[in-house]
Design an enzyme around this catalytic site. Structure first.
Site, short mmCIF file in Angstrom:
data_model
loop_
_atom_site.label_atom_id
_atom_site.label_comp_id
_atom_site.label_asym_id
_atom_site.label_seq_id
_atom_site.Cartn_x
_atom_site.Cartn_y
_atom_site.Cartn_z
N ILE A 42 48.42 18.41 -16.56
CA ILE A 42 47.36 17.41 -16.35
C ILE A 42 46.42 17.86 -15.24
O ILE A 42 45.21 17.77 -15.36
CB ILE A 42 47.99 16.03 -16.00
N LYS A 52 37.23 16.95 -9.87
CA LYS A 52 36.49 17.50 -8.72
C LYS A 52 35.18 18.13 -9.18
O LYS A 52 34.17 18.06 -8.48
CB LYS A 52 37.32 18.54 -7.96
N GLY A 180 42.29 -0.90 -10.30
CA GLY A 180 43.13 -0.05 -9.45
C GLY A 180 42.27 0.79 -8.53
O GLY A 180 41.32 1.45 -8.97
N ALA A 183 43.77 6.72 -5.65
CA ALA A 183 42.90 7.91 -5.69
C ALA A 183 42.16 8.04 -7.03
O ALA A 183 40.95 8.27 -7.05
CB ALA A 183 43.73 9.16 -5.42
N VAL A 269 46.00 2.05 -13.11
CA VAL A 269 47.01 1.19 -12.47
C VAL A 269 48.33 1.92 -12.25
O VAL A 269 49.40 1.34 -12.32
CB VAL A 269 47.24 -0.10 -13.30
N HIS A 443 32.28 25.57 17.83
CA HIS A 443 31.11 24.68 17.86
C HIS A 443 29.94 25.38 17.18
O HIS A 443 29.75 26.58 17.38
CB HIS A 443 30.75 24.36 19.32
#
Length: 464
Positions: A42, A52, A180, A183, A269, A443
């Site tokens: 899956i 994605k 639901g 994620a 769900v 930085h």
């Protein structure tokens, strides 16, 4: 025909199974893997990867709409949903093909078909060409899970979708209901909402993204609502009335039942483990609410039979499955194996803004009796975030006040799914607040906020 003999048979070629097979092959085992649908499972074909790819398309579209903010011009902005889907399927296909290559490279024998375990150490595979009988001293179950279907909310592919339908949409939803807010639900809500669907999310728990820290959930809800989503918490979809081109949802909230019309519903769900038709009950495998019961080393209690990944229970994450696969292969080979601890596994949600976390929430740490120190740092205080035009977000860290142990880290904002790994490594190395404070962060980066959040927990924050 004589049964083919192997050292290890893996049932299921998702991110748990195929990784277990590769690791076992590396350790010198003769390995077979059985898969009934697609190599990659899956995750690669209908889950993590194609979602994605689609979310990336919606993210770029969102940025195009903001072009003026960045001093850029973009006219006639639009999208082609079919092309977006086509790209996501191409990405999935490329990776699925790559798994086939990895199996060949590692000399893993692949059987495409449905497996059953007629007896201990035996696997029968029903293929297109007939039945293959295999034997091995060790068998790993990695059969994964599928979408949970609630009575009355079953998918039909036209008006009511599962994640699979949502990845190959028959139409662009105009008015969308997502049931639901875990994620899967929130990622699809984010995708379709960004492309212009009028989106409502219904969550039975008292907050969206209910497994996350309460503060992050509240932040996320505010961000989603700002984007035009309607969020209904402590709400239950009691039933769906289906007409030709609309669904009327009966939603119970605050003791009252409201009706709302939608043209599309996505049901997200939860999931159920693929435990049926394998012959597990006859073998004496214990199953609890569609999941195989195992010990910390993924042993089922039946000699030589292991269960990894989604079938073995929460957290239902590909990276947890892969890690368990490696652990079990090492265990079978007699190597020192480390059990996978759920609280060391990061969770990532690729909605907009992204959400990522590892370890205990603030509430869980308190419930476990820890005396805690909590630090926070907002994206608005970070130069790189402002330069990126991504000022909306925060990083929260939780420490044990006595030992300085990093108990949990919770983030919301741009690219936090990449940032979280810094804290995951820190926890794995048993870092303390002192180690993190003494680490020099480059930085300008978003990662500087991770440093500042730690400093804030100890009243040493600089840029706030």
């Amino acid at each position: 025909m004589a049964a083919k003999s192997f050292d290890l048979i893996v049932i299921g070629a998702g991110p748990g199974g195929y990784v277990a097979a590769i690791r076992a092959a590396q350790l010198g085992m003769n390995v077979a893997i059985v898969e009934r649908e697609h190599l990659g499972g899956i995750c690669l074909n209908w889950g993590c990867i194609p979602t994605k790819a689609m979310l990336r398309s919606s993210e770029v579209f969102h940025l195009m709409e903001r072009a003026k903010e960045f001093g850029l011009k973009a006219d006639g902005i639009g999208y082609d949903l079919d092309a977006v889907v086509k790209r996501s399927r191409k990405v999935a296909g490329q990776l699925s093909g790559g798994i086939g290559h990895l199996m060949k490279k590692n000399k893993v024998t692949v059987f495409m078909g449905a497996a059953t375990i007629p007896a201990k150490g035996k696997v029968s595979v029903k293929t297109d060409k007939g039945t293959e009988d295999l034997t091995a001293k060790n068998i790993i179950l990695a059969t994964g899970a599928r979408a949970r279907e609630l009575p009355g909310l079953e998918a039909d592919g036209k008006l009511v979708w599962t994640y699979k339908h949502a990845l190959e949409p028959a139409h662009m939803p105009k008015k969308l209901l997502v049931i639901g807010s875990g994620a899967i639900g929130i990622e699809f809500a984010s995708f379709y909402n960004t492309l212009g669907a009028d989106t409502t999310v219904v969550e039975v728990m008292d907050r969206v993204l209910p497994v996350e820290d309460a503060e992050i959930s509240a932040f996320a809800k505010k961000a989603f609502e700002k984007q035009g989503m309607k969020i209904m918490q402590k709400a239950i979809v009691k039933k769906l009335d289906r007409a030709k081109d609309k669904v009327t949802a009966h939603i119970e909230v605050g003791g009252e039942v409201e009706t709302h019309d939608f043209d599309t519903v996505i049901s997200a769900v939860g999931i159920v483990g693929n435990v049926e038709d394998l012959g597990l009950e006859a073998l004496g495998v214990k199953i609890d609410r569609t999941h195989v019961v195992t010990d910390e080393f993924c042993r089922t209690g039946v000699d030589g039979l292991y269960a990894i990944g989604d079938i073995a229970g929460a957290p239902w994450l590909a990276h947890k499955a892969s890690h368990e696969g490696v652990m079990v292969a090492d265990l079978i080979a007699g190597k020192h194996a480390h059990p996978v601890k759920p609280e060391t596994i990061a969770g990532c949600t690729y909605c907009h803004p992204q959400v990522a976390s590892v370890g205990y929430t603030e509430a869980k740490a308190k419930e476990l009796g820890y005396d805690i120190k909590v630090g926070r740092f907002p994206f608005i205080g970070n130069g790189k975030a402002i330069a990126l035009g991504e000022e909306n977000g925060m990083i929260k860290t939780i420490f044990d006040a006595k030992t300085g142990e990093l108990l949990g880290a919770h983030m919301i904002g741009a690219e936090v799914t990449e940032l979280i790994q810094g804290y995951v490594v820190g926890r794995q190395l048993e870092t303390t607040e002192e180690d993190l404070m003494n680490t020099v962060f480059p930085h300008p980066t978003l990662s500087e906020m991770m440093h500042e959040s730690v400093l804030d927990a100890y009243d040493r924050v600089i840029h706030m």
